[in-house]
Every structure is written in structure tokens, then in C-alpha cells.
Design a protein around this motif. Structure first.
Motif, PDB file in Angstrom:
ATOM      1  N   MET A   1      -7.327  -2.766   3.223  1.00 50.76           N
ATOM      2  CA  MET A   1      -6.136  -2.440   2.436  1.00 50.76           C
ATOM      3  C   MET A   1      -5.099  -1.704   3.266  1.00 50.76           C
ATOM      4  N   ASP A   2      -5.547  -0.867   4.199  1.00 50.82           N
ATOM      5  CA  ASP A   2      -4.586  -0.182   5.072  1.00 50.82           C
ATOM      6  C   ASP A   2      -3.757  -1.193   5.858  1.00 50.82           C
ATOM      7  N   LEU A   3      -4.426  -2.260   6.323  1.00 51.33           N
ATOM      8  CA  LEU A   3      -3.696  -3.290   7.070  1.00 51.33           C
ATOM      9  C   LEU A   3      -2.788  -4.098   6.153  1.00 51.33           C
ATOM     10  N   LEU A   4      -3.294  -4.502   5.011  1.00 51.20           N
ATOM     11  CA  LEU A   4      -2.490  -5.298   4.086  1.00 51.20           C
ATOM     12  C   LEU A   4      -1.283  -4.518   3.576  1.00 51.20           C
ATOM     13  N   ASN A   5      -1.452  -3.221   3.367  1.00 44.60           N
ATOM     14  CA  ASN A   5      -0.336  -2.410   2.881  1.00 44.60           C
ATOM     15  C   ASN A   5       0.820  -2.354   3.879  1.00 44.60           C
ATOM     16  N   LEU A   6       0.527  -2.585   5.161  1.00 46.76           N
ATOM     17  CA  LEU A   6       1.605  -2.595   6.156  1.00 46.76           C
ATOM     18  C   LEU A   6       2.615  -3.701   5.866  1.00 46.76           C
ATOM     19  N   LEU A   8       3.755  -4.620   3.084  1.00 49.75           N
ATOM     20  CA  LEU A   8       4.681  -4.297   2.003  1.00 49.75           C
ATOM     21  C   LEU A   8       6.063  -3.979   2.560  1.00 49.75           C
ATOM     22  N   ALA A   9       6.100  -3.440   3.783  1.00 50.30           N
ATOM     23  CA  ALA A   9       7.379  -3.057   4.387  1.00 50.30           C
ATOM     24  C   ALA A   9       7.762  -3.937   5.571  1.00 50.30           C
TER      25      ALA A   9
END
Length: 242
Positions: A1-6, A8-9
Motif C-alpha cells: 500500500m505504501d507503494l501504491l499510495n505513491l 495517488l500523486a
């Protein structure tokens, strides 16, 4: 999730970008992004840049379709609320829980404290148990085998055989009823909503203080909740077969 959240921006990111932005070691990023790519959550272009995969479009459309039920159901919910004078809820399945996605309150001076986004385990409360009762049999059996029943209200079902019997009754009668399962001195009456494929997609319920659900009212309330749920199902394209 930390990677996927990147993502978002950022539209595209290289391996080095992800290492720098996340602070995760490169070997771990390489391993995780490889797994995400294999599953279809991200894709890599010819320049070695990563972006979100089309699988997210599929999930996004699924979420949109399911939440569309709020707009379809609201007029029926308003009519039911005005008719019976109790709070009306719309709930969906969220993993091993149900979640309220819409609520219409009443003008009663004493009301239930429930809100959109509230969750409950699938074994507790009429809405939850309606969803559980009409789930595909193999999913229901798997859930019942692994779940640990824990008390929430004074009426929470704590015996799996009793729970199985309650689910069978719900499937046979087309509704679920609960007393003091999530909150003491409250009651909830729920009926299933089906989509165009005949699968359960949501549960419609009325809820209020337990004293408002006396035996002399139950037959009328059951009929009205089931009728409202069926009306929403029909709006979703459900056709009942003999």
C-alpha cells in the motif's frame, strides 16, 4: 500500500523514484513491485516507468456500480421511512462485515445513534445477517467455519448452531429480525436486495427502539420492508423466478 499510495500523486514512477519517495530498501521495492505487476495492479512501459494497471479501473467501476444503489434506493427508503416512522438503513457487505452506506433518520425525540460508514460483523444485527444468509453457500460456510462469535449487545447470538438456524429461517422467510444484538434495547428488521443476476447486493432495514417492534406490528412491518426491498431489487433489474 505504501507503494501504491505513491501513485495517488504521480502518474508514472521509476524504481528509483519509488525507493526515494517511500524510503523502502531497493531490494524490497523490486520484489513488491514485481508482485504488484504480476497481479495487474501496476504496469511497466518500455522506458521502465510504472503506472497503475487497468485492474484498478475494474475495481473502480465495481465500487461505482455498487454505490449507485444509494441513488436508486433513496426514494423507496424515503417512502418507507415516512410510512412507518422508523429509521431506514441501507447496508452492503464489506469483507467479513456489513457497512451502512445510507441512513434516513426519523423525527422521534429518542433515536438510534447510527451513522453512514458504521460497520458490524456479518453475524450480528438483522442487516448483517440478511447479507450473510443470502451469500453464496460456499462463502457462507467458509465464514461460519472461521469466525469467532463475540458479544456486542445483550442479544448477540453466541452459538453457531443457533446462528445457522437463524440464517436458514431468514432464507426461508425472506427477512431477518434482531433484538439488542448491536445495541441494547434496540431492534432491526431487514430484507435482502438482489441485483440483475439474482445475487444479494445489499440489505434494507428499519431500526428503532425495541418497544416499537411489538408483536401486533410485526406482520405489517415485515410486509412493508420486504416490499420496499423487492421494489429496489426490481429497479436493479432483478426478476424473480418461480
Amino acid at each position: 500500500m505504501d507503494l501504491l499510495n505513491l501513485f495517488l500523486a504521480h502518474i508514472k514512477l521509476s524504481m528509483n523514484d519509488m525507493v526515494e519517495l517511500s524510503g523502502i530498501p531497493k531490494t524490497s521495492v523490486h520484489r513488491m513491485i514485481g508482485s504488484l505487476e504480476e497481479m495487474g495492479f501496476v504496469k511497466k512501459d518500455n522506458d521502465g516507468q510504472y503506472s497503475l494497471g487497468l485492474l484498478f479501473l475494474q475495481f473502480g467501476n465495481l465500487v461505482a456500480e455498487r454505490l449507485d444503489i444509494r441513488h436508486i434506493a433513496i426514494s423507496v427508503m424515503e417512502k418507507l421511512r415516512d410510512d412507518i416512522g422508523e429509521a431506514v438503513h441501507l447496508a452492503l457487505r464489506d469483507g467479513q462485515e456489513s457497512i451502512y452506506i445510507e441512513k434516513l433518520d426519523t423525527n422521534h425525540p429518542v433515536r438510534l445513534f447510527t451513522k453512514i460508514g458504521r460497520k458490524a460483523p456479518l453475524y450480528a444485527g438483522a442487516s448483517s445477517r440478511t447479507i450473510l444468509a443470502f451469500m453464496p453457500e460456499h462463502e457462507r460456510d467458509a465464514y461460519l467455519d472461521e469466525i469467532e462469535l463475540k458479544p456486542i449487545g445483550s442479544g448477540t447470538i453466541m452459538d453457531k448452531e443457533e446462528l445457522r438456524a437463524s440464517l436458514e429461517l431468514s432464507r426461508r422467510t425472506g427477512y431477518s429480525f434482531s433484538r439488542s444484538e448491536l445495541e441494547n434495547y434496540t431492534a432491526e428488521l431487514s430484507a435482502p436486495i438482489f441485483d440483475h443476476t439474482g445475487q444479494i447486493i445489499a440489505a434494507l432495514s428499519i431500526a428503532g427502539l425495541e418497544v416499537q417492534f411489538g408483536e401486533e406490528k410485526m406482520a405489517d412491518l415485515i410486509y412493508k420492508v420486504k416490499t420496499a426491498a423487492h421494489e429496489i431489487s426490481q429497479k436493479l433489474g432483478f426478476i424473480e423466478t418461480a
